[in-house]
Design a protein around this motif. Structure first.
Motif, PDB file in Angstrom:
ATOM      1  N   ALA A   1      10.576   0.916  -6.889  1.00 24.43           N
ATOM      2  CA  ALA A   1       9.147   1.171  -6.710  1.00 24.43           C
ATOM      3  C   ALA A   1       8.432  -0.055  -6.162  1.00 24.43           C
ATOM      4  CB  ALA A   1       8.526   1.600  -8.039  1.00 24.43           C
ATOM      5  N   LEU A   2       8.751  -1.222  -6.711  1.00 24.72           N
ATOM      6  CA  LEU A   2       8.130  -2.459  -6.217  1.00 24.72           C
ATOM      7  C   LEU A   2       8.533  -2.743  -4.778  1.00 24.72           C
ATOM      8  CD1 LEU A   2       8.554  -4.635  -9.415  1.00 24.72           C
ATOM      9  CD2 LEU A   2       6.381  -3.866  -8.434  1.00 24.72           C
ATOM     10  N   ALA A   3       9.805  -2.490  -4.452  1.00 19.14           N
ATOM     11  CA  ALA A   3      10.264  -2.707  -3.084  1.00 19.14           C
ATOM     12  C   ALA A   3       9.581  -1.750  -2.117  1.00 19.14           C
ATOM     13  CB  ALA A   3      11.779  -2.545  -3.011  1.00 19.14           C
ATOM     14  N   LEU A   4       9.426  -0.494  -2.532  1.00 25.79           N
ATOM     15  CA  LEU A   4       8.729   0.477  -1.693  1.00 25.79           C
ATOM     16  C   LEU A   4       7.297   0.036  -1.419  1.00 25.79           C
ATOM     17  CD1 LEU A   4       9.801   3.997  -2.999  1.00 25.79           C
ATOM     18  CD2 LEU A   4       9.724   3.275  -0.616  1.00 25.79           C
ATOM     19  N   ARG A   5       6.605  -0.392  -2.461  1.00 26.97           N
ATOM     20  CA  ARG A   5       5.228  -0.840  -2.259  1.00 26.97           C
ATOM     21  C   ARG A   5       5.186  -2.055  -1.340  1.00 26.97           C
ATOM     22  NH1 ARG A   5       1.483  -4.395  -3.785  1.00 26.97           N
ATOM     23  NH2 ARG A   5      -0.673  -3.625  -3.711  1.00 26.97           N
ATOM     24  N   ASP A   6       6.087  -3.003  -1.544  1.00 28.52           N
ATOM     25  CA  ASP A   6       6.128  -4.187  -0.686  1.00 28.52           C
ATOM     26  C   ASP A   6       6.329  -3.803   0.777  1.00 28.52           C
ATOM     27  OD1 ASP A   6       5.803  -5.839  -2.867  1.00 28.52           O
ATOM     28  OD2 ASP A   6       7.877  -6.541  -2.923  1.00 28.52           O
ATOM     29  N   ALA A   7       7.239  -2.862   1.033  1.00 27.06           N
ATOM     30  CA  ALA A   7       7.507  -2.437   2.405  1.00 27.06           C
ATOM     31  C   ALA A   7       6.281  -1.759   3.008  1.00 27.06           C
ATOM     32  CB  ALA A   7       8.711  -1.504   2.443  1.00 27.06           C
ATOM     33  N   CYS A   8       5.627  -0.905   2.234  1.00 34.39           N
ATOM     34  CA  CYS A   8       4.426  -0.229   2.724  1.00 34.39           C
ATOM     35  C   CYS A   8       3.320  -1.225   3.072  1.00 34.39           C
ATOM     36  CB  CYS A   8       3.919   0.754   1.670  1.00 34.39           C
ATOM     37  SG  CYS A   8       4.937   2.228   1.456  1.00 34.39           S
ATOM     38  N   VAL A   9       3.114  -2.189   2.194  1.00 29.44           N
ATOM     39  CA  VAL A   9       2.071  -3.187   2.423  1.00 29.44           C
ATOM     40  C   VAL A   9       2.410  -4.052   3.638  1.00 29.44           C
ATOM     41  CG1 VAL A   9       0.950  -5.238   1.455  1.00 29.44           C
ATOM     42  CG2 VAL A   9       1.316  -3.217   0.022  1.00 29.44           C
ATOM     43  N   ALA A  10       3.678  -4.470   3.756  1.00 27.87           N
ATOM     44  CA  ALA A  10       4.081  -5.322   4.883  1.00 27.87           C
ATOM     45  C   ALA A  10       3.883  -4.622   6.218  1.00 27.87           C
ATOM     46  CB  ALA A  10       5.546  -5.730   4.719  1.00 27.87           C
ATOM     47  N   LEU A  11       4.096  -3.313   6.262  1.00 29.02           N
ATOM     48  CA  LEU A  11       4.028  -2.577   7.526  1.00 29.02           C
ATOM     49  C   LEU A  11       2.633  -2.055   7.856  1.00 29.02           C
ATOM     50  CD1 LEU A  11       7.404  -0.701   7.123  1.00 29.02           C
ATOM     51  CD2 LEU A  11       6.875  -2.388   8.896  1.00 29.02           C
ATOM     52  N   THR A  12       1.746  -2.008   6.858  1.00 32.80           N
ATOM     53  CA  THR A  12       0.394  -1.504   7.116  1.00 32.80           C
ATOM     54  C   THR A  12      -0.697  -2.549   6.915  1.00 32.80           C
ATOM     55  OG1 THR A  12       0.008  -0.766   4.828  1.00 32.80           O
ATOM     56  CG2 THR A  12       1.112   0.782   6.332  1.00 32.80           C
ATOM     57  N   GLY A  13      -0.423  -3.560   6.092  1.00 33.72           N
ATOM     58  CA  GLY A  13      -1.439  -4.560   5.790  1.00 33.72           C
ATOM     59  C   GLY A  13      -2.532  -4.055   4.862  1.00 33.72           C
ATOM     60  N   GLN A  14      -2.303  -2.911   4.210  1.00 32.60           N
ATOM     61  CA  GLN A  14      -3.340  -2.281   3.382  1.00 32.60           C
ATOM     62  C   GLN A  14      -2.943  -2.310   1.904  1.00 32.60           C
ATOM     63  OE1 GLN A  14      -4.741   1.473   5.022  1.00 32.60           O
ATOM     64  NE2 GLN A  14      -4.268   0.814   7.100  1.00 32.60           N
ATOM     65  N   ALA A  15      -2.913  -3.500   1.337  1.00 37.54           N
ATOM     66  CA  ALA A  15      -2.389  -3.683  -0.018  1.00 37.54           C
ATOM     67  C   ALA A  15      -3.137  -2.867  -1.061  1.00 37.54           C
ATOM     68  CB  ALA A  15      -2.417  -5.160  -0.395  1.00 37.54           C
ATOM     69  N   ALA A  16      -4.456  -2.798  -0.957  1.00 34.73           N
ATOM     70  CA  ALA A  16      -5.247  -2.126  -1.985  1.00 34.73           C
ATOM     71  C   ALA A  16      -5.009  -0.623  -2.026  1.00 34.73           C
ATOM     72  CB  ALA A  16      -6.729  -2.408  -1.763  1.00 34.73           C
ATOM     73  N   ALA A  17      -4.444  -0.053  -0.968  1.00 36.95           N
ATOM     74  CA  ALA A  17      -4.280   1.394  -0.879  1.00 36.95           C
ATOM     75  C   ALA A  17      -3.079   1.909  -1.665  1.00 36.95           C
ATOM     76  CB  ALA A  17      -4.145   1.820   0.581  1.00 36.95           C
ATOM     77  N   PHE A  18      -2.143   1.021  -2.018  1.00 33.76           N
ATOM     78  CA  PHE A  18      -0.875   1.457  -2.600  1.00 33.76           C
ATOM     79  C   PHE A  18      -0.802   1.127  -4.084  1.00 33.76           C
ATOM     80  CE2 PHE A  18      -0.088   0.836   1.899  1.00 33.76           C
ATOM     81  CZ  PHE A  18       0.584   2.002   2.236  1.00 33.76           C
ATOM     82  N   THR A  19      -0.544   2.155  -4.894  1.00 32.50           N
ATOM     83  CA  THR A  19      -0.375   1.966  -6.332  1.00 32.50           C
ATOM     84  C   THR A  19       0.918   2.644  -6.777  1.00 32.50           C
ATOM     85  OG1 THR A  19      -1.741   3.928  -6.760  1.00 32.50           O
ATOM     86  CG2 THR A  19      -2.837   1.776  -6.832  1.00 32.50           C
ATOM     87  N   LEU A  20       1.300   2.408  -8.032  1.00 32.80           N
ATOM     88  CA  LEU A  20       2.566   2.900  -8.563  1.00 32.80           C
ATOM     89  C   LEU A  20       2.302   3.874  -9.705  1.00 32.80           C
ATOM     90  CD1 LEU A  20       4.453  -0.520  -8.581  1.00 32.80           C
ATOM     91  CD2 LEU A  20       4.527   1.280  -6.831  1.00 32.80           C
ATOM     92  N   LYS A  21       2.891   5.057  -9.611  1.00 35.42           N
ATOM     93  CA  LYS A  21       2.711   6.097 -10.625  1.00 35.42           C
ATOM     94  C   LYS A  21       3.993   6.209 -11.447  1.00 35.42           C
ATOM     95  CE  LYS A  21       1.609  11.071 -11.017  1.00 35.42           C
ATOM     96  NZ  LYS A  21       2.888  11.693 -11.403  1.00 35.42           N
ATOM     97  N   TRP A  22       3.852   6.030 -12.747  1.00 35.10           N
ATOM     98  CA  TRP A  22       5.007   6.114 -13.638  1.00 35.10           C
ATOM     99  C   TRP A  22       5.529   7.550 -13.642  1.00 35.10           C
ATOM    100  CZ3 TRP A  22       6.715   8.620 -17.991  1.00 35.10           C
ATOM    101  CH2 TRP A  22       7.735   7.996 -18.717  1.00 35.10           C
TER     102      TRP A  22
END
Length: 253
Positions: free
Chosen positions: A86-107
């Motif tokens: 999950a953390l790796a997925l979020r990191d990849a999304c943020v790196a490719l979009t630059g939109q860190a605030a848009a991505f959160t993690l759902k348990w």
């Protein structure tokens, strides 16, 4: 099937197999059972699966990939790799979009984009007793298309795509390279330093932390405040009567 020359930025010691069409990358990983860490990606799946055996829509252009590992820990420790993924997925999304605030993690295992589900994780293992021979970390990402609302449960988190929400078009291979590098970093942290760092980072990006949620286990549902996750990755739900430790459930909000 091809095991090709890996691209720049690919983690050392990790293989990559690219497929055109397969039933599911997790099923292929089980058949292949590689003896070293291997990412398997398909352009299309004919029988993709989500949690609880639900079908996973698999049009071309999205990411369908599985990381096959050979862990040596006990099953409860092996399961913590869902948080690394999950953390790796979020990191990849943020790196490719630059939109860190848009991505959160759902348990326990989804990545949200502007509150909608953009990616999911499915862990499957083979082995006997306390020994796991292979772990398949299956990952699906809606890069360019998301399932229609009538393809998911009415109470499920709405599906979204990276393209529609951010305007960024990313190929599956480009995303996989980012994901593989990010996962390798979190895997190293988990193995060398333990779960505490991953837990803290996951909580820093957790959706609805400190807010009311509903946890459904089988036919039972309970609503309370999402307080935290514990050292085993279980959800801690604070209800009006008690403080529940929930190792597995589906979450709704």
């Amino acid at each position: 099937m091809s095991a090709d020359t890996v691209p720049k930025g690919w983690p050392q010691g990790v293989a990559r197999i690219l497929l055109d069409t397969v039933d599911s990358t997790n099923a292929h990983a089980a058949r292949l059972a590689p003896q070293s860490p291997t990412w398997i990606m398909a352009a299309e799946q004919s029988g993709g699966r989500g949690r609880r055996g639900r079908p996973w829509s698999s049009p071309r252009g999205n990411l369908y990939a599985t990381l096959c590992l050979q862990p040596t820990e006990s099953p409860d420790k092996v399961a913590l790799r869902s948080f690394a993924a999950a953390l790796a997925l979020r990191d990849a999304c943020v790196a490719l979009t630059g939109q860190a605030a848009a991505f959160t993690l759902k348990w326990p295992n989804d990545v949200l984009l502007n509150g909608g589900k953009v990616a999911g994780i499915l862990l499957e293992s083979s082995g006997a007793g306390q020994h796991i021979h292979h772990l398949a970390v299956g990952i699906g990402v809606n890069l360019i298309a998301a399932p229609a609302p009538d393809q998911v449960e009415a109470t499920a988190t709405r599906p979204v795509s990276l393209l529609a929400e951010t305007g960024v078009r990313v190929t599956a291979e480009t995303f996989l390279t980012q994901l593989a590098g990010a996962y390798a970093r979190w895997e190293a942290v988990l193995v060398t330093q333990g779960f505490a760092i991953l837990r803290a980072e996951w909580l820093a990006h957790a959706a609805r932390l400190g807010e009311p949620i509903t946890a459904r286990t089988g036919t039972q549902a309970e609503t309370g405040i999402f307080e935290t996750i514990d050292e085993s990755g279980a959800l801690i739900l604070k209800t009006a009567k008690t403080r529940r430790i929930i190792p597995a459930a589906e979450i709704f909000f």
